[in-house]
Design a protein around this motif. Structure first.
Motif, PDB file in Angstrom:
ATOM      1  N   VAL A 207      -4.838   2.647  14.864  1.00 22.65           N
ATOM      2  CA  VAL A 207      -3.529   2.053  15.160  1.00 22.65           C
ATOM      3  C   VAL A 207      -3.362   0.741  14.391  1.00 22.65           C
ATOM      4  N   VAL A 208      -4.393  -0.082  14.383  1.00 28.00           N
ATOM      5  CA  VAL A 208      -4.340  -1.346  13.637  1.00 28.00           C
ATOM      6  C   VAL A 208      -4.180  -1.071  12.142  1.00 28.00           C
ATOM      7  N   ALA A 209      -4.898  -0.089  11.621  1.00 29.40           N
ATOM      8  CA  ALA A 209      -4.772   0.262  10.208  1.00 29.40           C
ATOM      9  C   ALA A 209      -3.364   0.755   9.891  1.00 29.40           C
ATOM     10  N   GLY A 210      -2.779   1.538  10.775  1.00 33.84           N
ATOM     11  CA  GLY A 210      -1.411   2.021  10.562  1.00 33.84           C
ATOM     12  C   GLY A 210      -0.394   0.900  10.559  1.00 33.84           C
ATOM     13  N   VAL A 211      -0.563  -0.064  11.450  1.00 38.72           N
ATOM     14  CA  VAL A 211       0.331  -1.228  11.471  1.00 38.72           C
ATOM     15  C   VAL A 211       0.217  -1.992  10.165  1.00 38.72           C
ATOM     16  N   TRP A 212      -1.006  -2.153   9.651  1.00 39.14           N
ATOM     17  CA  TRP A 212      -1.190  -2.858   8.390  1.00 39.14           C
ATOM     18  C   TRP A 212      -0.493  -2.126   7.243  1.00 39.14           C
ATOM     19  N   VAL A 213      -0.607  -0.796   7.199  1.00 38.90           N
ATOM     20  CA  VAL A 213       0.023  -0.031   6.119  1.00 38.90           C
ATOM     21  C   VAL A 213       1.540  -0.210   6.137  1.00 38.90           C
ATOM     22  N   PHE A 214       2.133  -0.224   7.320  1.00 41.09           N
ATOM     23  CA  PHE A 214       3.581  -0.377   7.406  1.00 41.09           C
ATOM     24  C   PHE A 214       4.041  -1.806   7.140  1.00 41.09           C
ATOM     25  N   ARG A 215       3.259  -2.808   7.516  1.00 45.82           N
ATOM     26  CA  ARG A 215       3.711  -4.194   7.441  1.00 45.82           C
ATOM     27  C   ARG A 215       3.282  -4.933   6.170  1.00 45.82           C
ATOM     28  N   ALA A 216       2.113  -4.633   5.623  1.00 47.61           N
ATOM     29  CA  ALA A 216       1.590  -5.408   4.499  1.00 47.61           C
ATOM     30  C   ALA A 216       2.451  -5.199   3.256  1.00 47.61           C
ATOM     31  N   ARG A 217       2.795  -6.322   2.618  1.00 49.04           N
ATOM     32  CA  ARG A 217       3.616  -6.241   1.415  1.00 49.04           C
ATOM     33  C   ARG A 217       3.595  -7.578   0.694  1.00 49.04           C
ATOM     34  N   VAL A 218       3.965  -7.526  -0.580  1.00 54.14           N
ATOM     35  CA  VAL A 218       4.198  -8.711  -1.383  1.00 54.14           C
ATOM     36  C   VAL A 218       5.545  -8.484  -2.057  1.00 54.14           C
ATOM     37  N   VAL A 219       6.497  -9.357  -1.783  1.00 55.87           N
ATOM     38  CA  VAL A 219       7.838  -9.242  -2.349  1.00 55.87           C
ATOM     39  C   VAL A 219       8.065 -10.454  -3.238  1.00 55.87           C
ATOM     40  N   ALA A 220       8.376 -10.210  -4.501  1.00 61.02           N
ATOM     41  CA  ALA A 220       8.616 -11.302  -5.444  1.00 61.02           C
ATOM     42  C   ALA A 220      10.031 -11.200  -5.986  1.00 61.02           C
ATOM     43  N   ASP A 221      10.696 -12.343  -6.075  1.00 63.15           N
ATOM     44  CA  ASP A 221      12.007 -12.420  -6.696  1.00 63.15           C
ATOM     45  C   ASP A 221      12.081 -13.725  -7.474  1.00 63.15           C
ATOM     46  N   ALA A 222      13.252 -14.062  -7.974  1.00 65.50           N
ATOM     47  CA  ALA A 222      13.392 -15.259  -8.797  1.00 65.50           C
ATOM     48  C   ALA A 222      13.133 -16.536  -8.003  1.00 65.50           C
ATOM     49  N   ALA A 223      13.381 -16.522  -6.703  1.00 64.07           N
ATOM     50  CA  ALA A 223      13.220 -17.732  -5.886  1.00 64.07           C
ATOM     51  C   ALA A 223      11.766 -17.984  -5.496  1.00 64.07           C
TER      52      ALA A 223
ATOM     53  N   PRO B  59       0.832  -1.213   0.000  1.00 61.95           N
ATOM     54  CA  PRO B  59       0.000   0.000   0.000  1.00 61.95           C
ATOM     55  C   PRO B  59       0.865   1.260   0.000  1.00 61.95           C
ATOM     56  N   ASP B  60       0.375   2.294  -0.655  1.00 61.71           N
ATOM     57  CA  ASP B  60       1.078   3.570  -0.662  1.00 61.71           C
ATOM     58  C   ASP B  60       1.056   4.172   0.731  1.00 61.71           C
ATOM     59  N   LYS B  61       2.135   4.821   1.092  1.00 64.17           N
ATOM     60  CA  LYS B  61       2.218   5.407   2.438  1.00 64.17           C
ATOM     61  C   LYS B  61       1.289   6.610   2.603  1.00 64.17           C
ATOM     62  N   ILE B  62       0.752   7.136   1.512  1.00 68.56           N
ATOM     63  CA  ILE B  62      -0.196   8.249   1.602  1.00 68.56           C
ATOM     64  C   ILE B  62      -1.473   7.800   2.323  1.00 68.56           C
ATOM     65  N   VAL B  63      -1.699   6.501   2.377  1.00 73.38           N
ATOM     66  CA  VAL B  63      -2.864   5.963   3.081  1.00 73.38           C
ATOM     67  C   VAL B  63      -2.779   6.303   4.568  1.00 73.38           C
ATOM     68  N   LEU B  64      -1.589   6.590   5.063  1.00 75.29           N
ATOM     69  CA  LEU B  64      -1.446   6.949   6.471  1.00 75.29           C
ATOM     70  C   LEU B  64      -2.117   8.282   6.808  1.00 75.29           C
ATOM     71  N   PHE B  65      -2.306   9.150   5.829  1.00 82.12           N
ATOM     72  CA  PHE B  65      -2.928  10.448   6.097  1.00 82.12           C
ATOM     73  C   PHE B  65      -4.328  10.293   6.687  1.00 82.12           C
TER      74      PHE B  65
ATOM     75  N   VAL C 260      -5.517   7.721   8.123  1.00 79.12           N
ATOM     76  CA  VAL C 260      -5.369   6.974   9.372  1.00 79.12           C
ATOM     77  C   VAL C 260      -5.016   7.931  10.508  1.00 79.12           C
ATOM     78  N   VAL C 261      -4.097   8.858  10.242  1.00 80.60           N
ATOM     79  CA  VAL C 261      -3.714   9.842  11.258  1.00 80.60           C
ATOM     80  C   VAL C 261      -4.892  10.765  11.566  1.00 80.60           C
ATOM     81  N   VAL C 262      -5.631  11.166  10.534  1.00 81.97           N
ATOM     82  CA  VAL C 262      -6.807  12.022  10.749  1.00 81.97           C
ATOM     83  C   VAL C 262      -7.846  11.294  11.602  1.00 81.97           C
ATOM     84  N   ALA C 263      -8.048  10.010  11.336  1.00 81.79           N
ATOM     85  CA  ALA C 263      -9.003   9.237  12.140  1.00 81.79           C
ATOM     86  C   ALA C 263      -8.527   9.109  13.587  1.00 81.79           C
ATOM     87  N   PHE C 264      -7.228   8.926  13.779  1.00 83.18           N
ATOM     88  CA  PHE C 264      -6.701   8.832  15.134  1.00 83.18           C
ATOM     89  C   PHE C 264      -6.886  10.150  15.877  1.00 83.18           C
ATOM     90  N   LEU C 265      -6.503  11.257  15.236  1.00 80.67           N
ATOM     91  CA  LEU C 265      -6.646  12.565  15.883  1.00 80.67           C
ATOM     92  C   LEU C 265      -8.111  12.911  16.116  1.00 80.67           C
TER      93      LEU C 265
END
Length: 117
Positions: free
Chosen positions: A38-54, A5-11, A13-18
């Motif tokens: 807080v849970v949404a922010g953790v998801w934005v920072f942690r969620a990913r898909v990394v693909a390589d040759a292996a 996810p793009d980090k702009i999604v945190l905006f 999330v921060v507005v909802a927290f405040l």
């Protein structure tokens, strides 16, 4: 290749927290309102898909799962919902949701698998 996810999604999330601070400060019963951003922010920072040759590494928030391309049977793309990684029988769960990957990035992910196929 790393997809997530793009980090702009945190905006919002921060507005909802405040925005939840006044409600949480008004009563102890409303403190759970601060937990959702807080849970949404953790998801934005942690969620990913990394693909390589292996293979492909999928992190849907907290857990990380590494799958070799030889264990991948394909992808399921429903009309609604997340793209799912279909695994071959005997590789554990039969489908693994790719919550961090937008549908538009699926061709790039398939290209990452092409050299090993």
């Amino acid at each position: 290749m790393r997809l997530g996810p793009d980090k702009i999604v945190l905006f919002p999330v921060v507005v909802a927290f405040l925005g939840g601070i006044p409600a949480a400060a008004s009563s102890i019963a409303f403190t759970w309102i601060l937990l959702l951003p807080v849970v949404a922010g953790v998801w934005v920072f942690r969620a990913r898909v990394v693909a390589d040759a292996a293979g492909i590494e999928v992190c849907n928030g907290l857990g990380v799962r590494r799958v070799a391309w030889s264990e991948v049977g394909g992808f399921d793309v429903p009309k609604r919902g997340f793209v799912r990684l279909r695994l071959l029988p005997g590789a554990g769960r039969d489908r693994l949701p790719l919550t961090a990957m937008p549908r538009r990035d699926l061709p790039r992910l398939i290209e990452a698998a092409a050299p090993s196929a």
